[in-house]
Design a protein around this motif. Structure first.
Motif: not given
Length: 352
Positions: A317-320, A298-301, A323-324
């Motif tokens: 990484x994708x699971x963590x 929620x903090x990086x692009x 999709x955000x």
């Protein structure tokens, strides 16, 4: 000293009872250093070159069954041969330490460094729903430090632990502060700490036979449910990671082992050009720092998973991230090591 040599010296100083292994590049210095140091003359540690990798892991299985602190080491195809034994050890609720100094594959592949054993080592690798506590060193100092940590975690949870290094860390020479000598435990101390060594019984297992075999499917399901509860306890208590220049990061690199070292240089190059990169280095690949990565989503692009493989850790990484934010992978294959500039260029090409 080399990372491999640090492993050997740390094992002697920790008070390990037994090492059983077989030569394979790029980890052979572990066995060679133990043979040169002759700890059987000083601490009483048994060091044995077995006739094969399969024999070595089964010797570890037997030693673990007596409550002894036993370990083995190998490199990628050798670990493949040990997987059945590792699964047996996990299924028998026994502790041990395994060192994997990864090389390129598949097959016999190359003796050059790789990180393509992530699936094999972090995901369990062998048959059955088991997990291995997996520590990923990125320095020679951590190679030494993680011997004690790996053994301690293995005995805390009665579960195999692994030091997952790549060939670069195994062969790299750096200054290292070795741990102080610890006395090996007496037989009386072992029996007090490890009741299965005399009776075969643990708090979770009433049978007086050390085995991973259970022919009753209902009991086997109960065993698996118990294993999963143990894994959830480990996930809640043993996540370890390092953050590097993450406070104001616009994009996040995720890397372990030697890749993380190269990423630090890439970050300095990128920031000099006005691109704010940060690095999240998982120290425990399992349990994986999923919540920390989730918080950064929620903090990086965007995230770039940097690995010496075709894309393995990137799945976690994708699971963590869920999709955000965008998650991409960058790696080199077959023993080729990327440069810091290649990482910076990958960020620009894949995320900007």
């Amino acid at each position: 000293m080399k990372g491999n040599e640090a492993i050997a010296h740390a094992a002697i100083r920790y008070g390990a009872d037994g090492y059983f292994g077989y030569p394979i590049t790029p980890q052979s210095e572990i066995l060679e250093t133990l043979e040169a140091e002759k700890p059987w003359e000083t601490t009483g540690m048994v060091v044995l070159q077995a006739e094969s990798e399969v024999a070595a892991i089964n010797m570890v299985y037997g030693g673990a069954g007596t409550g002894k602190r036993c370990m083995t080491s190998s490199s990628s195809p050798g670990i493949s041969l040990k997987l059945e034994g590792i699964s047996y050890i996990a299924g028998a609720d026994l502790p041990c330490l395994i060192v994997n100094v990864m090389r390129g594959g598949p097959g016999l592949g190359t003796i050059q460094p790789s990180q393509a054993d992530y699936f094999q080592s972090v995901k369990g690798g062998g048959h059955g729903d088991y997990r291995v506590i997996t520590l990923a060193p990125s320095s020679v100092q951590e190679m030494a430090d993680f011997v004690a940590l790996g053994f301690d975690l293995a005995f805390k949870y009665l579960n195999p632990a692994m030091i997952l290094a790549d060939g670069m860390i195994g062969q790299l020479m750096e200054k290292v502060i070795l741990p102080p000598f610890k006395p090996r435990k007496t037989d009386e101390e072992i029996l007090a700490e490890c009741p299965w060594a005399a009776t075969g019984k643990t708090a979770a297992r009433e049978r007086n036979v050390i085995t991973s075999l259970e022919l009753n499917p209902e009991i086997m399901e109960e065993n698996n449910i118990r294993f999963q509860k143990k894994y959830r306890r480990i996930e809640a208590a043993e996540v370890r990671y390092e953050e590097y220049m993450c406070e104001d990061a616009e994009y996040m690199l995720v890397a372990f082992g030697s890749s993380a070292r190269i990423c630090q240089k890439a970050i300095s190059i990128a920031r000099a050009a006005g691109l704010r990169l940060g690095l999240l280095r998982p120290i425990t690949l399992w349990p994986f720092p999923s919540q920390v990565i989730s918080d950064y989503a929620t903090r990086v692009r965007g995230f770039l998973s940097v690995e010496l493989n075709a894309g393995q850790m990137v799945e976690d990484v994708r699971l963590a991230v869920n999709g955000r934010a965008p998650v991409e992978h960058f790696g080199r294959l077959g023993g080729i090591v990327f440069t810091p500039n290649e990482i910076v260029n990958a960020v620009k090409e894949k995320l900007l």
